[in-house]
Design a protein around this motif. Structure first.
Motif, PDB file in Angstrom:
ATOM      1  N   ALA A   9       0.842  -1.197   0.000  1.00 34.23           N
ATOM      2  CA  ALA A   9       0.000   0.000   0.000  1.00 34.23           C
ATOM      3  C   ALA A   9       0.878   1.247   0.000  1.00 34.23           C
ATOM      4  N   VAL A  10       1.965   1.191   0.760  1.00 31.42           N
ATOM      5  CA  VAL A  10       2.892   2.319   0.821  1.00 31.42           C
ATOM      6  C   VAL A  10       3.480   2.576  -0.559  1.00 31.42           C
ATOM      7  N   THR A  13       0.951   4.223  -2.859  1.00 31.56           N
ATOM      8  CA  THR A  13       0.769   5.631  -2.551  1.00 31.56           C
ATOM      9  C   THR A  13       1.944   6.446  -3.062  1.00 31.56           C
ATOM     10  N   LEU A  14       3.124   5.917  -2.834  1.00 32.01           N
ATOM     11  CA  LEU A  14       4.345   6.585  -3.267  1.00 32.01           C
ATOM     12  C   LEU A  14       4.322   6.804  -4.779  1.00 32.01           C
ATOM     13  N   ALA A  17       1.865   9.443  -5.764  1.00 31.49           N
ATOM     14  CA  ALA A  17       2.359  10.775  -5.431  1.00 31.49           C
ATOM     15  C   ALA A  17       3.367  11.242  -6.471  1.00 31.49           C
ATOM     16  N   VAL A  18       4.282  10.342  -6.847  1.00 32.78           N
ATOM     17  CA  VAL A  18       5.284  10.709  -7.850  1.00 32.78           C
ATOM     18  C   VAL A  18       4.597  11.027  -9.180  1.00 32.78           C
TER      19      VAL A  18
ATOM     20  N   TRP B   3      -0.209   9.380   7.601  1.00 36.52           N
ATOM     21  CA  TRP B   3       0.937   8.691   6.965  1.00 36.52           C
ATOM     22  C   TRP B   3       0.934   8.911   5.463  1.00 36.52           C
ATOM     23  N   ALA B   4      -0.284   9.025   4.899  1.00 34.67           N
ATOM     24  CA  ALA B   4      -0.367   9.229   3.455  1.00 34.67           C
ATOM     25  C   ALA B   4       0.253  10.571   3.075  1.00 34.67           C
ATOM     26  N   LEU B   7       3.900  10.440   3.370  1.00 37.59           N
ATOM     27  CA  LEU B   7       4.460   9.698   2.243  1.00 37.59           C
ATOM     28  C   LEU B   7       4.498  10.560   0.994  1.00 37.59           C
ATOM     29  N   ALA B   8       3.395  11.312   0.796  1.00 44.03           N
ATOM     30  CA  ALA B   8       3.345  12.169  -0.379  1.00 44.03           C
ATOM     31  C   ALA B   8       4.496  13.169  -0.328  1.00 44.03           C
ATOM     32  N   ALA B  11       7.646  11.473  -1.083  1.00 41.71           N
ATOM     33  CA  ALA B  11       7.756  11.178  -2.505  1.00 41.71           C
ATOM     34  C   ALA B  11       8.200  12.422  -3.269  1.00 41.71           C
ATOM     35  N   LEU B  12       7.647  13.559  -2.847  1.00 40.89           N
ATOM     36  CA  LEU B  12       8.027  14.815  -3.498  1.00 40.89           C
ATOM     37  C   LEU B  12       9.524  15.035  -3.369  1.00 40.89           C
ATOM     38  N   GLY B  15      11.330  12.548  -5.394  1.00 42.05           N
ATOM     39  CA  GLY B  15      11.269  12.901  -6.810  1.00 42.05           C
ATOM     40  C   GLY B  15      12.263  13.992  -7.133  1.00 42.05           C
TER      41      GLY B  15
END
Lengths: 268, 261
Positions: A9-10, A13-14, A17-18, B3-4, B7-8, B11-12, B15
């Motif tokens: 799931a992580v 989501t990752l 997001a990317v 957590w989401a 995580l976002a 990820a940023l 990236g």
């Protein structure tokens, strides 16, 4: 007690997001880099409105042609099986993977003035290069596979029982196509239309190579943006923002119509 | 939910980090390798000439030359937007001068001249500028923002007003670069266009060039410089010097360019 999200799931989501960041950042930048005042100014600029109007007009004509001819064609491909069907489908889909420059060259060598059918086109009194009609041809060529492909999938997923039922009740195939198939496949058809619209509105290379670039005749918004890119970057930016807004509005309204249809025609 | 979000955000950062890594990787690759990479942004009209001489420069300097051709204005815009190139060679002197004025380019050097001509398909009956003013002739020109387009307007402005208006009225397309004009003419879509003589030479006989009267001919001088942000400024200056003396100067001459004034 909260369950900890699994690793998978992580990862999902990752990745989302990317993807989201990568896809939206450049578009957000267009708007951050231009002020609303500049946007309005750029529309007042000579040529910008011409380009916008031309883009909307050519896209509308091309989408109409695609819907009228593409829908029955997709229906046939989805409901019949015949020898060489896979080959035919591949041919229909081929323009999807052609780079715009290749599409431009292909159109020139087919219906351009010295193309294989150039003489026929000329004899029919039709002018394509340097004319708005040429833009429509270019848009239709690059955008139609997006629609036909989606429409085929939509028709193919309709349960054959429904059509059989309508036939048992004495409806002709044409009636079944119009009254049963199209309504049931509508969400897919609308999605295909949205894709084709987007592609047509954004068409650049094939238009430039095949039809040229002239304000009010062949210079669509993408061509006008390119023309301004070097000398008037701000104007190019503002026009880009307008194109993004218009495309988003079209996509959104298409989705809304589609949504209401689904709600209206949902299982009773 | 928290957590989401975290995580976002991660990820940023990730990236962004990846992007930087890529850039650094690229730098390290070109810096630590045996060959250095020289990025040359040149006007489309020099395509054939520079492609012909680049290999010799590569051998002599043990460098990897990346040629990038487009309209001079477009290349200038790329430099203004921060593109890292080592040589900028334009089809006029005003664009390099502008960049020099903005501290984006070294003092420009003039390295070649070109001839502004009327181009028509080889089998055309058009013989002069007067013929191009006839009704129904399809004229393809460069957009106002590219040098060839401004040369065209500059030249036509010297004609009697009626003739100038007639020719401008015959324009069916404003192309973003010279290649677009030549392509439309070789495809038989356009009847006449204004380009450089070197472009006509490059078509190998598909087009013919019609000389313009001297007073109509704008002075077409090519200017080049090394951008302030160049990664390889020294090698860039080497390449620049080679445009007036050396294999590239010879290649330019063979393509029909004149020597620097």
């Amino acid at each position: 007690m909260k369950r900890r999200p699994g690793r998978f799931a992580v990862l999902l989501t990752l990745c989302l997001a990317v993807t989201l960041t990568f896809l939206t950042l450049p578009i957000v930048a267009i708007f951050l880099d231009s002020s609303p005042a500049e946007l309005i100014d750029s529309l007042g600029e000579e040529g910008a409105l011409d380009a916008l109007w031309l883009s909307l007009k050519t896209t509308a004509i091309s989408i109409t042609i695609i819907l009228l001819v593409g829908t029955p064609a997709a229906y046939l491909l989805a409901t019949r099986s015949f020898r060489g069907k896979a080959f035919v489908v591949t041919l229909v889909e081929l323009p999807l993977v052609l780079p715009p420059a290749v599409a431009g060259i292909a159109l020139l060598s087919a219906v351009g003035p010295s193309g294989i059918l150039g003489g026929t086109v000329e004899a029919a009194g039709v002018e394509l290069t340097f004319e708005t009609a040429g833009v429509v041809v270019a848009l239709t060529f690059v955008a139609s596979p997006f629609y036909v492909r989606q429409a085929m999938a939509a028709f193919a997923s309709v349960d054959g029982v429904m059509l059989d039922a309508s036939r048992t009740l004495g409806a002709s195939e044409a009636r079944g196509f119009l009254r049963v198939m199209i309504p049931v496949a509508l969400p897919g058809l609308v999605a295909g239309t949205a894709l084709a619209l987007g592609r047509a509105l954004g068409e650049f290379g094939a238009t430039l190579m095949f039809a040229g670039s002239f304000q009010g005749i062949t210079q669509t918004v993408p061509l006008a943006i390119y023309d301004r890119f070097s000398t008037e970057f701000d104007a190019a930016l503002a026009l880009s923002a307008v194109l993004v807004a218009v495309s988003a509005a079209i996509l959104l309204s298409v989705k809304l119509v589609h949504g209401s249809e689904v709600l209206g025609g949902a299982p009773r | 939910m928290r957590w989401a979000l975290a995580l976002a955000a991660a990820a940023l950062l990730l990236g962004a980090g990846c992007g930087d890594d890529d850039d650094d990787g690229g730098d390290a690759g070109s810096g630590s390798g045996d060959t250095t990479r020289l990025v040359v942004s040149a006007a489309s009209s020099m395509t054939e000439a520079l492609e012909a001489c680049a290999p010799e420069f590569e051998d002599a300097e043990d460098a990897d030359v990346r040629l990038s051709f487009a309209g001079s204005d477009e290349l200038a815009a790329q430099i203004r937007q921060g593109a890292r190139v080592d040589v900028y060679a334009a089809a006029n002197t005003s664009l390099p001068e502008e960049l020099y004025g903005e501290d984006l380019l070294s003092e420009p050097v003039e390295f070649a001249t070109n001839e502004f001509v009327l181009a028509v398909p080889a089998d055309s009956e058009i013989e002069s500028v007067e013929d191009v003013a006839q009704p129904g002739i399809k004229v393809v020109v460069g957009s106002e923002s590219v040098p060839i387009g401004s040369y065209t307007r500059e030249s036509l402005a010297k004609l009697p007003p009626g003739q100038e208006q007639a020719i401008l009225g015959n324009v069916v397309s404003n192309e973003p670069d010279v290649k677009g004009i030549v392509g439309k003419l070789t495809q038989g879509a356009g009847d006449a266009g204004f380009v450089y003589v070197t472009d006509v030479n490059a078509t190998g006989g598909d087009l013919k060039a019609i000389d313009l009267p001297d007073d109509l001919e704008p002075d077409v001088t090519y200017g080049a410089g090394v951008p302030t942000e160049a990664r390889e400024p020294e090698l860039g200056h080497e390449f620049l010097a080679g445009l007036t003396l050396g294999p590239c100067a010879t290649a330019l001459e063979e393509a029909g360019f004149g020597p620097s004034p």
